[in-house]
Write an enzyme that holds these catalytic residues in place. Structure first.
Site, PDB file in Angstrom:
ATOM      1  N   LYS A 268       0.866  -1.185   0.000  1.00  0.00           N
ATOM      2  CA  LYS A 268       0.000   0.000   0.000  1.00  0.00           C
ATOM      3  C   LYS A 268       0.892   1.221   0.000  1.00  0.00           C
ATOM      4  O   LYS A 268       2.039   1.146   0.445  1.00  0.00           O
ATOM      5  CB  LYS A 268      -0.874   0.018   1.261  1.00  0.00           C
ATOM      6  CG  LYS A 268      -2.110   0.865   1.121  1.00  0.00           C
ATOM      7  CD  LYS A 268      -3.135   0.132   0.314  1.00  0.00           C
ATOM      8  CE  LYS A 268      -4.493   0.731   0.365  1.00  0.00           C
ATOM      9  NZ  LYS A 268      -5.486  -0.266  -0.050  1.00  0.00           N
TER      10      LYS A 268
HETATM   11  N1  GLU Z   1      -7.148  -0.063  -3.324  1.00  0.00           N
HETATM   12  C1  GLU Z   1      -7.856  -1.278  -3.605  1.00  0.00           C
HETATM   13  C2  GLU Z   1      -7.850  -2.183  -2.380  1.00  0.00           C
HETATM   14  O1  GLU Z   1      -7.733  -1.721  -1.281  1.00  0.00           O
HETATM   15  C3  GLU Z   1      -7.357  -1.954  -4.864  1.00  0.00           C
HETATM   16  C4  GLU Z   1      -5.925  -2.396  -4.847  1.00  0.00           C
HETATM   17  C5  GLU Z   1      -5.420  -2.914  -6.179  1.00  0.00           C
HETATM   18  O2  GLU Z   1      -6.199  -3.058  -7.083  1.00  0.00           O
HETATM   19  O3  GLU Z   1      -4.208  -3.172  -6.255  1.00  0.00           O
HETATM   20  O4  GLU Z   1      -8.052  -3.360  -2.465  1.00  0.00           O
END
Ligand code: GLU
Length: 416
Positions: free
Chosen positions: A105
């Site tokens: 993240k």
């Molecule tokens: N931000 C989204 C999540 O928390 C998508 C992450 C992604 O597609 O890599 O799952």
């Protein structure tokens, strides 16, 4: 005792599940802590000539099962500790959906709502270049999250490509014109609805008479509302950061989507035809059958969990429930479909997009949606079955399945 940080909360869930699957002591630290954390300075020349310095982060939590994967969040509360928590959730989410990814993240501490598009673009480009050495099509692939979207992904892709050559697969959630997958933008919201439908079937809930309350009207909340409405399911409350509206028989969702498309806050919607105003806090304790937090983390906590009146909570947001609240709701018999399962449609759609970019082909949206539905229904069934066999919550089951898979991959690769 000081309150737990978001990372400690996720680790509390991790610990319980790790005990359940009897994870070896020596593996605890490896699986629990992040592999790598980056904290960079992001200086931006603002429109008024002033130079401002933001902080940006990328946390790569675990890469045993594949390249690191996860979104980028632009928010005033996004700091290293929160990003760590969210990175860990991505590890368990990708493993639960059996995607060939690890978990990561990122984010920048900022309030993009007060910034011009040029300022957000400059910040995004500088941040991307500052962390580009740890990104890569087979290394780490960002995606949208809170306050980031396809345009931000396009800038990231362009900044990265300017240094390393044209690389559409470096981010997912891109605009369709740049290799994005038709269906990806709706995927998180659609995934939430696929899981809700599967859960209702298993638990004998008739959704045609159910009342659903949704907190959040960003990408995820708005797609959940749209899909529920199209499926003939009543959305009785909806909110954005400004507050929200409710109607005991169901809101006019298309009119509200139209309202929000003009960047107008829901708190200013006219109160006609039985529509009431509702605060974000009131929404959580509204009389309804299904509650869907689809905004920020830790909104259901010790202070309000007792007041939740829904019988099912579907976590479209990441980490919306604190461990204390989770226990309170569990004791009260409220069924909680955890974030790592409920909102996994986003990263599953990202996997489809990434795989198609690498192979340079494209599915039609119908195919995308069908594959997404299959993946979500399969993951729900596996989690519900595990929960049933072990007599544990869906959250503990979801984490446990993820932990077992990551532990196996770590051993097979000889990491430990
Ligand atoms: N931000 C989204 C999540 O928390 C998508 C992450 C992604 O597609 O890599 O799952």
């Amino acid at each position: 005792m000081p309150p737990l940080s978001s990372y400690e909360m996720v680790n509390a869930y991790f610990d319980e599940a790790a005990q359940l699957v009897r994870l070896k002591d020596e593996l605890y630290e490896v699986l629990k802590t992040p592999y790598r954390e980056i904290d960079v300075q992001v200086p931006v020349r603002m429109d008024n000539g002033e130079l401002r310095t933001f902080r940006g982060y990328r946390v790569q939590h675990n890469g045993a099962r594949g390249p690191y994967k996860g979104g980028m969040r632009y928010h005033a509360t996004a700091d290293l500790e929160e990003v760590r928590a969210l990175a860990s959730l991505m590890t368990w989410k990708t493993a639960l959906l059996d995607l060939p990814f690890g978990g990561a993240k990122g984010g920048i501490t900022c309030d993009p709502t007060g910034m011009s598009p040029r300022e957000v673009e400059a910040m995004t480009r500088r941040f991307t270049l500052a962390i580009s050495h740890v990104l890569g099509v087979n290394r780490d692939i960002p995606a949208p999250d809170v306050n980031t979207n396809a345009q931000v992904m396009a800038w990231m892709m362009d900044a990265y490509s300017s240094r390393y050559g044209y690389s559409p697969a470096i981010v997912t959630g891109k605009p369709v014109d740049l290799g994005g997958a038709p269906g990806r933008e709706a995927a998180t919201g659609r995934g939430v609805v696929y899981v809700l439908v599967a859960a209702a079937k298993l638990w004998g809930i008739d959704l045609s008479t159910a009342r659903v309350a949704i907190q959040g009207f960003g990408n995820v909340g708005s797609w959940v509302a749209r899909e529920l409405h199209n499926g003939g399911i009543a959305v009785v409350a909806l909110s954005d950061v400004s507050g929200g509206v409710s109607h005991p028989k169901g809101l006019n969702v298309p009119a509200l989507l139209d309202w929000a498309s003009g960047r107008r806050p829901l708190c200013e919607v006219k109160q006609t035809g039985g529509v009431d105003r509702i605060s974000n806090e009131e929404l959580l304790s509204l009389e309804c059958d299904v509650l869907i937090p689809a905004a920020l983390g830790e909104v259901i906590n010790e202070a309000n969990a007792e007041r939740v009146r829904a019988s099912v909570v579907v976590e479209a947001a990441n980490n919306p429930t604190t461990p204390e609240a989770d226990k309170i709701m569990g004791d009260r018999g409220i069924k909680v479909v955890p974030d790592v399962l409920a909102n996994a449609g986003g990263v599953t759609g990202s996997y489809f997009e990434w795989a198609q970019n690498i192979q340079q082909f494209r599915w039609k949206e119908e195919r995308f949606n069908q594959e997404l539905e299959d993946a979500m229904v399969r993951a729900f069934a596996a989690t519900a079955d595990f929960a049933d066999r072990h007599g544990v919550s869906l959250r503990r089951a979801a984490f446990a399945i993820g932990i077992e898979r990551v532990a196996r991959a770590s051993r097979l690769r000889g990491y430990v």
